[in-house]
Design a protein around this motif. Sequence first.
Motif, PDB file in Angstrom:
ATOM      1  N   HIS A   1     -21.957  64.864  94.294  1.00  0.00           N
ATOM      2  CA  HIS A   1     -22.229  63.528  94.819  1.00  0.00           C
ATOM      3  C   HIS A   1     -20.938  62.845  95.272  1.00  0.00           C
ATOM      4  N   LEU A   2     -19.892  62.951  94.441  1.00  0.00           N
ATOM      5  CA  LEU A   2     -18.610  62.355  94.820  1.00  0.00           C
ATOM      6  C   LEU A   2     -18.061  63.000  96.086  1.00  0.00           C
ATOM      7  N   ALA A   3     -18.198  64.323  96.179  1.00  0.00           N
ATOM      8  CA  ALA A   3     -17.710  65.019  97.370  1.00  0.00           C
ATOM      9  C   ALA A   3     -18.427  64.518  98.621  1.00  0.00           C
ATOM     10  N   HIS A   4     -19.725  64.336  98.525  1.00  0.00           N
ATOM     11  CA  HIS A   4     -20.479  63.857  99.677  1.00  0.00           C
ATOM     12  C   HIS A   4     -20.110  62.417 100.011  1.00  0.00           C
ATOM     13  N   GLU A   5     -19.868  61.595  98.993  1.00  0.00           N
ATOM     14  CA  GLU A   5     -19.449  60.228  99.272  1.00  0.00           C
ATOM     15  C   GLU A   5     -18.092  60.210  99.964  1.00  0.00           C
ATOM     16  N   ALA A   6     -17.192  61.071  99.512  1.00  0.00           N
ATOM     17  CA  ALA A   6     -15.882  61.153 100.161  1.00  0.00           C
ATOM     18  C   ALA A   6     -16.033  61.515 101.634  1.00  0.00           C
ATOM     19  N   GLN A   7     -16.879  62.486 101.921  1.00  0.00           N
ATOM     20  CA  GLN A   7     -17.077  62.893 103.312  1.00  0.00           C
ATOM     21  C   GLN A   7     -17.667  61.760 104.141  1.00  0.00           C
ATOM     22  N   GLU A   8     -18.597  61.006 103.554  1.00  0.00           N
ATOM     23  CA  GLU A   8     -19.164  59.865 104.271  1.00  0.00           C
ATOM     24  C   GLU A   8     -18.095  58.825 104.593  1.00  0.00           C
ATOM     25  N   ARG A   9     -17.069  58.758 103.763  1.00  0.00           N
ATOM     26  CA  ARG A   9     -15.967  57.834 103.976  1.00  0.00           C
ATOM     27  C   ARG A   9     -14.883  58.430 104.884  1.00  0.00           C
ATOM     28  N   GLY A  10     -15.095  59.650 105.332  1.00  0.00           N
ATOM     29  CA  GLY A  10     -14.121  60.304 106.205  1.00  0.00           C
ATOM     30  C   GLY A  10     -12.937  60.889 105.477  1.00  0.00           C
ATOM     31  N   LEU A  11     -13.101  61.188 104.173  1.00  0.00           N
ATOM     32  CA  LEU A  11     -12.004  61.705 103.359  1.00  0.00           C
ATOM     33  C   LEU A  11     -12.190  63.193 103.074  1.00  0.00           C
ATOM     34  N   PRO A  12     -11.132  63.990 103.154  1.00  0.00           N
ATOM     35  CA  PRO A  12     -11.229  65.403 102.773  1.00  0.00           C
ATOM     36  C   PRO A  12     -11.364  65.557 101.263  1.00  0.00           C
ATOM     37  N   VAL A  13     -11.921  66.701 100.856  1.00  0.00           N
ATOM     38  CA  VAL A  13     -12.166  66.998  99.444  1.00  0.00           C
ATOM     39  C   VAL A  13     -11.509  68.330  99.096  1.00  0.00           C
ATOM     40  N   HIS A  14     -10.873  68.360  97.935  1.00  0.00           N
ATOM     41  CA  HIS A  14     -10.229  69.576  97.410  1.00  0.00           C
ATOM     42  C   HIS A  14     -10.843  69.898  96.061  1.00  0.00           C
ATOM     43  N   MET A  15     -11.038  71.180  95.769  1.00  0.00           N
ATOM     44  CA  MET A  15     -11.499  71.605  94.443  1.00  0.00           C
ATOM     45  C   MET A  15     -10.431  72.467  93.784  1.00  0.00           C
ATOM     46  N   GLY A  16     -10.090  72.135  92.554  1.00  0.00           N
ATOM     47  CA  GLY A  16      -9.112  72.900  91.801  1.00  0.00           C
ATOM     48  C   GLY A  16      -9.749  73.981  90.945  1.00  0.00           C
ATOM     49  N   ARG A  17      -8.914  74.937  90.504  1.00  0.00           N
ATOM     50  CA  ARG A  17      -9.330  76.035  89.625  1.00  0.00           C
ATOM     51  C   ARG A  17     -10.508  76.825  90.216  1.00  0.00           C
ATOM     52  N   VAL A  18     -10.310  77.314  91.417  1.00  0.00           N
ATOM     53  CA  VAL A  18     -11.309  78.145  92.096  1.00  0.00           C
ATOM     54  C   VAL A  18     -10.813  79.583  92.050  1.00  0.00           C
ATOM     55  N   ASN A  19     -11.448  80.396  91.204  1.00  0.00           N
ATOM     56  CA  ASN A  19     -10.925  81.742  90.939  1.00  0.00           C
ATOM     57  C   ASN A  19     -11.986  82.832  91.040  1.00  0.00           C
ATOM     58  N   SER A  20     -13.037  82.581  91.814  1.00  0.00           N
ATOM     59  CA  SER A  20     -14.073  83.595  92.002  1.00  0.00           C
ATOM     60  C   SER A  20     -14.762  83.355  93.338  1.00  0.00           C
ATOM     61  N   ARG A  21     -15.452  84.362  93.808  1.00  0.00           N
ATOM     62  CA  ARG A  21     -16.192  84.234  95.060  1.00  0.00           C
ATOM     63  C   ARG A  21     -17.262  83.162  94.940  1.00  0.00           C
ATOM     64  N   ARG A  22     -17.959  83.132  93.814  1.00  0.00           N
ATOM     65  CA  ARG A  22     -19.013  82.131  93.628  1.00  0.00           C
ATOM     66  C   ARG A  22     -18.443  80.726  93.669  1.00  0.00           C
ATOM     67  N   ARG A  23     -17.305  80.513  93.002  1.00  0.00           N
ATOM     68  CA  ARG A  23     -16.706  79.178  92.994  1.00  0.00           C
ATOM     69  C   ARG A  23     -16.241  78.784  94.404  1.00  0.00           C
ATOM     70  N   LEU A  24     -15.740  79.750  95.149  1.00  0.00           N
ATOM     71  CA  LEU A  24     -15.366  79.474  96.534  1.00  0.00           C
ATOM     72  C   LEU A  24     -16.559  78.975  97.342  1.00  0.00           C
ATOM     73  N   ARG A  25     -17.681  79.623  97.155  1.00  0.00           N
ATOM     74  CA  ARG A  25     -18.862  79.259  97.931  1.00  0.00           C
ATOM     75  C   ARG A  25     -19.422  77.912  97.482  1.00  0.00           C
ATOM     76  N   ILE A  26     -19.296  77.594  96.196  1.00  0.00           N
ATOM     77  CA  ILE A  26     -19.705  76.268  95.727  1.00  0.00           C
ATOM     78  C   ILE A  26     -18.824  75.199  96.363  1.00  0.00           C
ATOM     79  N   ALA A  27     -17.505  75.447  96.360  1.00  0.00           N
ATOM     80  CA  ALA A  27     -16.586  74.489  96.986  1.00  0.00           C
ATOM     81  C   ALA A  27     -16.936  74.299  98.454  1.00  0.00           C
ATOM     82  N   GLU A  28     -17.254  75.376  99.136  1.00  0.00           N
ATOM     83  CA  GLU A  28     -17.641  75.280 100.543  1.00  0.00           C
ATOM     84  C   GLU A  28     -18.928  74.483 100.694  1.00  0.00           C
TER      85      GLU A  28
END
Length: 206
Positions: A142-169
């Motif tokens: 939800h926070l990520a989507h709110e950031a995007q609505e505000r025109g802000l980029p989003v970063h996710m930390g501690r991404v160490n697997s293919r599944r986590r990469l796809r969630i971040a995407e």
Amino acid sequence: MLYLATPSSPEIRAAMSAGDLGCMTTPAQGNHLPERTLIGADNGKFGKQWRGAAHWYAWLTTTVARYGTHRFLFGVAPDVPFNACGTLIESMPWLPRIRQLGIPAAFAAQDGSEVGLVPWDDLDVLFLAGSTAWKIGPAAQHLAHEAQERGLPVHMGRVNSRRRLRIAEAFGCTTSDGTYLAYGPDRNLPQLLTWLTEMRQEPPLF
């Protein structure tokens, strides 16, 4: 999505210089950063080598001057890992000072930040930190989507697997980072680059 890593081998450094990866640096890292790579500057609070805000800010100031503001994706304000209220209090004085250096200021959201504890007007990048369960759950999404609505980029930390990469995407993150390449870089670098290529060709996880 651009994945940020530490420049811990010649092959990783070459991938960074080629634009296939970005670079995440911290006060404790000490590596010379590859030419042309885009840089995320973390504060190092999640580790055990934090030497105080004054030391961190002096390091950030020197690092920005050395590599140029144009290469920085963000600088992360000091936070209190897993503590939303503590992070808000600790980060607020530093967000404008990061901006004064000429780079985007990132706020490290934690478990509970979703209840009105994100200083939207003072940040340039939303950094999804916090516990693993929180950062891949509905509150962080939800926070990520709110950031995007505000025109802000989003970063996710501690991404160490293919599944986590796809969630971040799927959350709409433009960048992510992790320690995946720090352990067996000869094996893990080709694997990570394959995952990133596959993600460009496959539908989102959800």
